[in-house]
Design a protein around this motif. Structure first.
Motif, short mmCIF file in Angstrom:
data_model
loop_
_atom_site.label_atom_id
_atom_site.label_comp_id
_atom_site.label_asym_id
_atom_site.label_seq_id
_atom_site.Cartn_x
_atom_site.Cartn_y
_atom_site.Cartn_z
N MET A 1 107.35 106.82 12.74
CA MET A 1 108.54 106.38 12.02
C MET A 1 109.75 106.49 12.72
O MET A 1 109.95 107.36 13.36
N ARG A 2 110.38 105.60 12.48
CA ARG A 2 111.85 105.40 13.30
C ARG A 2 112.98 105.54 12.19
O ARG A 2 112.84 105.22 10.96
N THR A 3 113.99 105.79 12.78
CA THR A 3 115.20 106.27 12.14
C THR A 3 116.36 105.02 12.46
O THR A 3 116.44 104.90 13.70
N LEU A 4 116.95 104.47 11.69
CA LEU A 4 117.88 103.37 11.71
C LEU A 4 119.33 104.01 11.51
O LEU A 4 119.65 104.64 10.27
N GLY A 5 120.05 103.83 12.48
CA GLY A 5 121.61 104.41 12.36
C GLY A 5 122.66 103.17 11.99
O GLY A 5 122.27 102.12 12.60
N ILE A 6 123.56 103.57 11.20
CA ILE A 6 124.12 102.17 10.75
C ILE A 6 125.89 102.70 10.55
O ILE A 6 126.38 103.89 10.33
N ASP A 7 126.62 101.96 11.52
CA ASP A 7 127.99 101.91 11.23
C ASP A 7 128.52 100.96 10.70
O ASP A 7 128.44 99.92 11.00
N TYR A 8 128.87 101.29 9.51
CA TYR A 8 129.22 100.30 8.24
C TYR A 8 130.90 99.94 8.69
O TYR A 8 131.67 101.02 8.38
N GLY A 9 131.12 98.52 8.71
CA GLY A 9 132.59 98.24 9.05
C GLY A 9 132.95 96.97 7.96
O GLY A 9 132.27 96.56 7.37
N ASN A 10 134.15 96.72 8.13
CA ASN A 10 134.72 95.77 7.04
C ASN A 10 134.12 94.41 7.66
O ASN A 10 133.88 93.58 7.01
N LYS A 11 134.08 94.18 9.09
CA LYS A 11 133.70 92.99 9.64
C LYS A 11 132.66 92.88 10.07
O LYS A 11 131.67 91.87 10.27
N GLU A 41 119.93 91.15 3.67
CA GLU A 41 118.69 90.58 4.08
C GLU A 41 118.44 90.56 5.54
O GLU A 41 117.28 90.86 6.17
N GLU A 42 119.45 90.36 6.39
CA GLU A 42 119.27 90.41 7.82
C GLU A 42 118.97 92.12 7.95
O GLU A 42 118.05 92.45 8.89
N LEU A 43 119.24 92.99 7.51
CA LEU A 43 119.17 94.36 7.37
C LEU A 43 117.73 94.64 7.07
O LEU A 43 116.91 95.47 7.55
N ALA A 44 117.23 93.88 6.03
CA ALA A 44 116.13 94.09 5.46
C ALA A 44 114.91 93.60 6.49
O ALA A 44 113.96 94.37 6.67
N GLU A 45 115.10 92.48 7.25
CA GLU A 45 114.34 91.97 8.43
C GLU A 45 114.27 93.24 9.61
O GLU A 45 113.16 93.28 9.94
N LYS A 50 111.23 96.79 12.66
CA LYS A 50 111.34 98.26 13.44
C LYS A 50 110.56 99.11 12.73
O LYS A 50 110.46 100.37 13.17
N GLU A 51 110.05 98.99 11.47
CA GLU A 51 109.17 99.86 10.86
C GLU A 51 110.00 101.09 10.72
O GLU A 51 109.66 102.31 10.87
N VAL A 52 111.32 100.98 9.83
CA VAL A 52 112.14 102.14 9.62
C VAL A 52 111.50 103.01 8.59
O VAL A 52 111.23 102.30 7.45
N GLY A 53 111.87 104.22 8.76
CA GLY A 53 111.10 104.96 7.62
C GLY A 53 112.52 105.85 7.05
O GLY A 53 112.03 106.71 5.99
N GLU A 54 113.57 105.70 7.69
CA GLU A 54 114.73 106.46 7.08
C GLU A 54 115.76 105.92 7.70
O GLU A 54 115.94 105.43 8.65
N ILE A 55 117.07 106.20 7.13
CA ILE A 55 118.29 105.13 7.33
C ILE A 55 119.36 106.53 7.49
O ILE A 55 119.37 107.49 6.65
#
Length: 146
Positions: A1-11, A41-45, A50-55
Protein backbone atom coordinates in the motif's frame (compact mmCIF):
# COMPACT_ATOMS: atom_id res chain seq x y z
CA UNK A 1 0.00 0.00 0.00
CA UNK A 2 1.32 3.41 -0.92
CA UNK A 3 0.67 6.75 0.74
CA UNK A 4 0.01 9.87 -1.32
CA UNK A 5 1.18 13.23 0.01
CA UNK A 6 -0.61 16.39 -1.04
CA UNK A 7 0.44 20.03 -0.82
CA UNK A 8 -2.80 21.86 -1.64
CA UNK A 9 -2.43 25.35 -3.07
CA UNK A 10 -4.58 27.97 -4.75
CA UNK A 11 -2.96 27.44 -8.16
CA UNK A 12 -1.34 24.01 -7.92
CA UNK A 13 -1.61 20.72 -6.05
CA UNK A 14 1.79 19.18 -5.35
CA UNK A 15 1.95 15.40 -5.10
CA UNK A 16 4.39 12.88 -3.65
CA UNK A 17 4.12 9.10 -3.29
CA UNK A 18 5.72 6.70 -0.85
CA UNK A 19 7.79 3.76 -1.98
CA UNK A 20 5.85 0.46 -1.85
CA UNK A 21 7.25 -0.34 1.59
CA UNK A 22 6.43 3.16 2.81
CA UNK A 23 9.84 4.46 3.84
CA UNK A 24 10.69 7.20 1.37
CA UNK A 25 8.69 10.00 -0.27
CA UNK A 26 9.19 10.50 -4.00
CA UNK A 27 7.94 13.50 -5.94
CA UNK A 28 5.17 13.17 -8.51
CA UNK A 29 3.66 15.66 -10.89
CA UNK A 30 1.98 18.87 -9.89
CA UNK A 31 -1.65 19.29 -10.85
CA UNK A 32 -2.62 22.74 -12.08
CA UNK A 33 -5.83 24.16 -10.62
CA UNK A 34 -7.18 25.87 -13.71
CA UNK A 35 -10.73 27.22 -13.95
CA UNK A 36 -12.97 24.60 -15.50
CA UNK A 37 -10.45 21.79 -14.88
CA UNK A 38 -11.45 19.12 -12.37
CA UNK A 39 -8.20 18.40 -10.57
CA UNK A 40 -9.96 15.67 -8.56
CA UNK A 41 -10.30 13.58 -11.75
CA UNK A 42 -6.57 13.82 -12.34
CA UNK A 43 -6.01 12.94 -8.69
CA UNK A 44 -8.29 9.90 -9.09
CA UNK A 45 -6.09 8.65 -11.93
CA UNK A 46 -2.97 8.96 -9.75
CA UNK A 47 -4.67 7.13 -6.85
CA UNK A 48 -5.69 4.26 -9.11
CA UNK A 49 -2.41 4.04 -11.05
CA UNK A 50 -0.19 4.18 -7.94
CA UNK A 51 -2.45 1.91 -5.85
CA UNK A 52 -2.79 4.47 -3.07
CA UNK A 53 -4.13 3.13 0.22
CA UNK A 54 -4.04 6.34 2.23
CA UNK A 55 -3.55 10.07 1.75
CA UNK A 56 -1.84 12.70 3.88
CA UNK A 57 -2.59 16.37 3.27
CA UNK A 58 -0.53 19.23 4.60
CA UNK A 59 -2.53 21.38 7.02
CA UNK A 60 -1.30 24.99 6.88
CA UNK A 61 -1.71 26.05 10.50
CA UNK A 62 -0.88 29.57 11.57
CA UNK A 63 2.41 30.09 13.39
CA UNK A 64 0.47 30.39 16.69
CA UNK A 65 -1.00 26.89 16.05
CA UNK A 66 -4.49 28.14 15.14
CA UNK A 67 -6.57 27.15 12.13
CA UNK A 68 -6.98 29.93 9.58
CA UNK A 69 -8.97 30.36 6.38
CA UNK A 70 -6.59 28.28 4.24
CA UNK A 71 -6.55 25.45 6.78
CA UNK A 72 -10.36 25.47 6.83
CA UNK A 73 -10.29 25.07 3.04
CA UNK A 74 -7.91 22.12 3.40
CA UNK A 75 -10.21 20.48 5.97
CA UNK A 76 -13.07 20.71 3.46
CA UNK A 77 -10.79 19.08 0.89
CA UNK A 78 -10.00 16.28 3.35
CA UNK A 79 -13.71 15.50 3.76
CA UNK A 80 -14.16 15.57 -0.03
CA UNK A 81 -11.25 13.15 -0.51
CA UNK A 82 -12.58 10.78 2.17
CA UNK A 83 -16.02 10.59 0.57
CA UNK A 84 -14.82 10.46 -3.05
CA UNK A 85 -12.05 7.88 -2.67
CA UNK A 86 -13.16 5.93 0.41
CA UNK A 87 -9.62 5.61 1.80
CA UNK A 88 -8.12 7.04 4.99
CA UNK A 89 -7.10 10.70 4.73
CA UNK A 90 -4.88 12.29 7.38
CA UNK A 91 -3.51 15.77 7.93
CA UNK A 92 -0.10 16.80 9.17
CA UNK A 93 1.18 20.22 10.14
CA UNK A 94 2.85 21.70 7.07
CA UNK A 95 4.12 25.00 8.43
CA UNK A 96 7.16 26.23 6.53
CA UNK A 97 7.28 23.32 4.04
CA UNK A 98 7.15 25.72 1.09
CA UNK A 99 9.97 27.76 2.64
CA UNK A 100 12.00 24.54 3.03
CA UNK A 101 11.20 23.55 -0.55
CA UNK A 102 12.37 26.93 -1.86
CA UNK A 103 15.58 26.63 0.15
CA UNK A 104 16.16 23.12 -1.21
CA UNK A 105 16.01 24.53 -4.75
CA UNK A 106 18.08 27.63 -4.03
CA UNK A 107 21.21 26.32 -5.74
CA UNK A 108 19.40 24.56 -8.59
CA UNK A 109 20.06 25.89 -12.07
CA UNK A 110 16.43 26.37 -13.01
CA UNK A 111 14.38 29.25 -14.26
CA UNK A 112 12.09 31.03 -11.85
CA UNK A 113 9.14 29.47 -13.71
CA UNK A 114 10.69 26.00 -13.42
CA UNK A 115 11.21 26.42 -9.68
CA UNK A 116 7.65 27.64 -9.26
CA UNK A 117 6.34 24.46 -10.90
CA UNK A 118 8.47 22.18 -8.70
CA UNK A 119 8.10 23.89 -5.31
CA UNK A 120 4.67 22.34 -4.64
CA UNK A 121 5.91 18.85 -5.49
CA UNK A 122 8.91 19.26 -3.20
CA UNK A 123 6.67 20.62 -0.42
CA UNK A 124 4.46 17.52 -0.88
CA UNK A 125 7.58 15.36 -0.46
CA UNK A 126 8.40 17.12 2.82
CA UNK A 127 4.80 16.66 4.02
CA UNK A 128 4.76 12.98 3.14
CA UNK A 129 8.23 12.26 4.51
CA UNK A 130 7.28 13.91 7.82
CA UNK A 131 4.22 11.67 8.01
CA UNK A 132 6.20 8.52 7.15
CA UNK A 133 8.89 9.38 9.70
CA UNK A 134 6.28 10.05 12.38
CA UNK A 135 4.62 6.68 11.71
CA UNK A 136 8.00 4.91 11.83
CA UNK A 137 8.84 6.52 15.19
CA UNK A 138 5.43 5.53 16.57
CA UNK A 139 5.93 1.94 15.39
CA UNK A 140 9.39 1.81 16.99
CA UNK A 141 7.95 3.05 20.28
CA UNK A 142 5.30 0.31 20.13
CA UNK A 143 8.08 -2.29 19.82
CA UNK A 144 10.05 -1.06 22.81
CA UNK A 145 10.22 -3.57 25.64
CA UNK A 146 10.36 -2.51 29.29
Amino acid sequence: MRTLGIDYGNKRVGLAISTPVGGIAQGLQTIERIDGHDYLEELAEVIKEKEVGEIVVGLPKNMNDTIGEKAEEVLVLVETLKSKFNIPVHTIDERLTTVRANRAMAGAKMTKKGKKKRVDMIAAQFILQSYLDQNRRNAEEDWEVD
